[in-house]
Design an enzyme around this catalytic site. Sequence first.
Site, PDB file in Angstrom:
ATOM      1  N   LYS A 274      35.751   1.135 -26.655  1.00 30.61           N
ATOM      2  CA  LYS A 274      37.076   0.824 -26.106  1.00 30.61           C
ATOM      3  C   LYS A 274      37.708  -0.338 -26.863  1.00 30.61           C
ATOM      4  O   LYS A 274      38.910  -0.363 -27.104  1.00 30.61           O
ATOM      5  CB  LYS A 274      36.958   0.509 -24.616  1.00 30.61           C
ATOM      6  CG  LYS A 274      36.640   1.774 -23.800  1.00 30.61           C
ATOM      7  CD  LYS A 274      36.586   1.517 -22.321  1.00 30.61           C
ATOM      8  CE  LYS A 274      35.330   0.871 -21.872  1.00 30.61           C
ATOM      9  NZ  LYS A 274      34.494   1.614 -20.951  1.00 30.61           N
TER      10      LYS A 274
ATOM     11  N   SER B   1      29.783   2.214 -24.935  1.00 28.07           N
ATOM     12  CA  SER B   1      30.911   2.458 -24.028  1.00 28.07           C
ATOM     13  C   SER B   1      31.917   1.302 -24.139  1.00 28.07           C
ATOM     14  O   SER B   1      33.125   1.517 -24.304  1.00 28.07           O
ATOM     15  CB  SER B   1      30.383   2.586 -22.592  1.00 28.07           C
ATOM     16  OG  SER B   1      31.411   2.440 -21.654  1.00 28.07           O
TER      17      SER B   1
ATOM     18  N   ARG C  38      27.629   9.501 -16.473  1.00 31.86           N
ATOM     19  CA  ARG C  38      26.592   8.467 -16.323  1.00 31.86           C
ATOM     20  C   ARG C  38      26.573   7.929 -14.905  1.00 31.86           C
ATOM     21  O   ARG C  38      25.516   7.655 -14.335  1.00 31.86           O
ATOM     22  CB  ARG C  38      26.855   7.309 -17.307  1.00 31.86           C
ATOM     23  CG  ARG C  38      26.513   7.655 -18.740  1.00 31.86           C
ATOM     24  CD  ARG C  38      27.069   6.610 -19.690  1.00 31.86           C
ATOM     25  NE  ARG C  38      26.560   5.297 -19.411  1.00 31.86           N
ATOM     26  CZ  ARG C  38      27.250   4.154 -19.593  1.00 31.86           C
ATOM     27  NH1 ARG C  38      28.483   4.194 -20.056  1.00 31.86           N
ATOM     28  NH2 ARG C  38      26.708   3.003 -19.341  1.00 31.86           N
TER      29      ARG C  38
ATOM     30  N   HIS D 240      35.715  -8.270 -21.548  1.00 32.71           N
ATOM     31  CA  HIS D 240      35.136  -7.108 -20.878  1.00 32.71           C
ATOM     32  C   HIS D 240      33.865  -7.525 -20.181  1.00 32.71           C
ATOM     33  O   HIS D 240      33.042  -8.242 -20.748  1.00 32.71           O
ATOM     34  CB  HIS D 240      34.835  -6.005 -21.898  1.00 32.71           C
ATOM     35  CG  HIS D 240      34.797  -4.647 -21.289  1.00 32.71           C
ATOM     36  ND1 HIS D 240      35.871  -3.787 -21.322  1.00 32.71           N
ATOM     37  CD2 HIS D 240      33.827  -4.011 -20.595  1.00 32.71           C
ATOM     38  CE1 HIS D 240      35.557  -2.667 -20.688  1.00 32.71           C
ATOM     39  NE2 HIS D 240      34.321  -2.784 -20.232  1.00 32.71           N
TER      40      HIS D 240
ATOM     41  N   ASP E  81      34.561   8.404 -23.924  1.00 36.59           N
ATOM     42  CA  ASP E  81      33.972   7.447 -22.980  1.00 36.59           C
ATOM     43  C   ASP E  81      34.317   7.846 -21.549  1.00 36.59           C
ATOM     44  O   ASP E  81      33.475   7.734 -20.654  1.00 36.59           O
ATOM     45  CB  ASP E  81      34.440   6.017 -23.257  1.00 36.59           C
ATOM     46  CG  ASP E  81      33.747   5.017 -22.328  1.00 36.59           C
ATOM     47  OD1 ASP E  81      32.498   5.036 -22.282  1.00 36.59           O
ATOM     48  OD2 ASP E  81      34.440   4.265 -21.632  1.00 36.59           O
TER      49      ASP E  81
HETATM   50  N1  URA Z   1      31.612  -1.225 -18.570  1.00 38.83           N
HETATM   51  C1  URA Z   1      31.919  -0.230 -19.419  1.00 38.83           C
HETATM   52  O1  URA Z   1      33.048  -0.125 -19.877  1.00 38.83           O
HETATM   53  N2  URA Z   1      30.964   0.636 -19.750  1.00 38.83           N
HETATM   54  C2  URA Z   1      29.708   0.550 -19.278  1.00 38.83           C
HETATM   55  O2  URA Z   1      28.900   1.363 -19.634  1.00 38.83           O
HETATM   56  C3  URA Z   1      29.390  -0.504 -18.390  1.00 38.83           C
HETATM   57  C4  URA Z   1      30.372  -1.381 -18.042  1.00 38.83           C
END
Ligand code: URA
Length: 434
Positions: free
Chosen positions: A187, A183, A168, A82, A161
């Site tokens: 996930k 966040s 956001r 990620h 999220d």
């Molecule tokens: N990627 C994400 O999944 N969440 C964030 O807040 C920033 C980048």
Amino acid sequence: MLALDIIAKKRDGLALSKEEIEFFIQGLMQGETPDYQVAAWLMACYLQGMNTEETAHLTYAMAHSGRTLDVGDIAPLAVDKHSTGGVGDKTTLVVAPLVVAAGLSVAKISGRGLGFTGGTLDKLESFPGFTSDLDMSQFLDNFAKYRIVVVAQTPDLVPADGKLYALRDVTATVGSIPLIASSIMSKKLAVGARAIVLDVKVGKGAFMKSESKAIELARAMIDLGESLGRRVMALISDMNQPLGYTVGNALEVKEAIDTLQGAGPADFTTHCLTVGAQMLLLAEQAKNEQEAQLKLQDILKSGQAIANLKDLVGAQGGDTASIEDPVLLPQAKLVHLVISPQEGYISQLDAMEVGLTAVDLGAGRKKKNEPVDHAVGIVLHKKIGDRVERGEDLATIHAQNQQALERAQGRLLAAYDIQEEPVEPPTLIHHILR
Ligand code: URA
């Protein structure tokens, strides 16, 4: 308990309890807390921060706002990656097919563009017909069959999220360590691979502008992941200038396809090989980084990972013909060259400004849930360290109308700094944290 009291408590810099955080996330999910209160709470969190316990409670509450599953039970060697978000960051489009070709499995919840940064889902949706909204049974079927699946948050998966992310994006509350960490890690917790490589971006085009902040974010996520029983490592990688040469959804897809065929730009290819190698190492599929990189280089040279991109796109309804022939991807009406007004060496190429220019062209969103234009964006011809002559091409703008194109031209010229003395290109990988 009242949402108002929780907002006020955070506004005044006090730590929220597990119950208060759970109450707030439930209010969000049940539609009892309106967007304006959630937005105020996000701003309070942004300004006052959250301690380690609050961040862990928020992560847990978000992950459990929907279903959770352990993808390691479904396919072997499930490893996730990620990015914290950057400009021109199309890494998942290359790394996921690449490591799947090396025997790993990737089931990912990805995001859309956030602020000036791009999002993997917006890029994938450049393939006509592609959907990231799979229900749980399609998600599991695709994963079991192809070992590669990339989806959005859905009402089933980390829905909290999805809601917070969209708010956001439009309330200037993205760049907060606890909000980014929760966040991302919610996930990972919800659709969890047991091993996760985090690509934490640092620099002008990242949410973390300084190395110390990037390291703080990486550590927060590593700690969160480990406290949840995952093996996590993080790269701190450069985002002072865009990654690769393209910024904008379909343009980035085309660059990712080139890279999967072994014809990608050097910086982006190196970045993908580094991230991919770390995934192989975490999955114990290579003895050391060199062996992992060689394995992945061979796959890139052979072009075999393209088949995995086709599986991913085709299984999610996308038109795979555009992988063979990228001309079929969305194309902008106007294509215009930006010419260098002077000679010298490129000393700066402000990634945030390039990202904002792409958003202004329509590649990202200025309002919640706005559609993006997959065709528009920027192709850079010169990056930091390159020599440029007066009158030579700096960049190409892909736009849908003349006004947007002219605005983009002015912004791009301002994003470049050119000096007389030679300049070293920035280091790509700043740190590796385990
Ligand atoms: N990627 C994400 O999944 N969440 C964030 O807040 C920033 C980048």
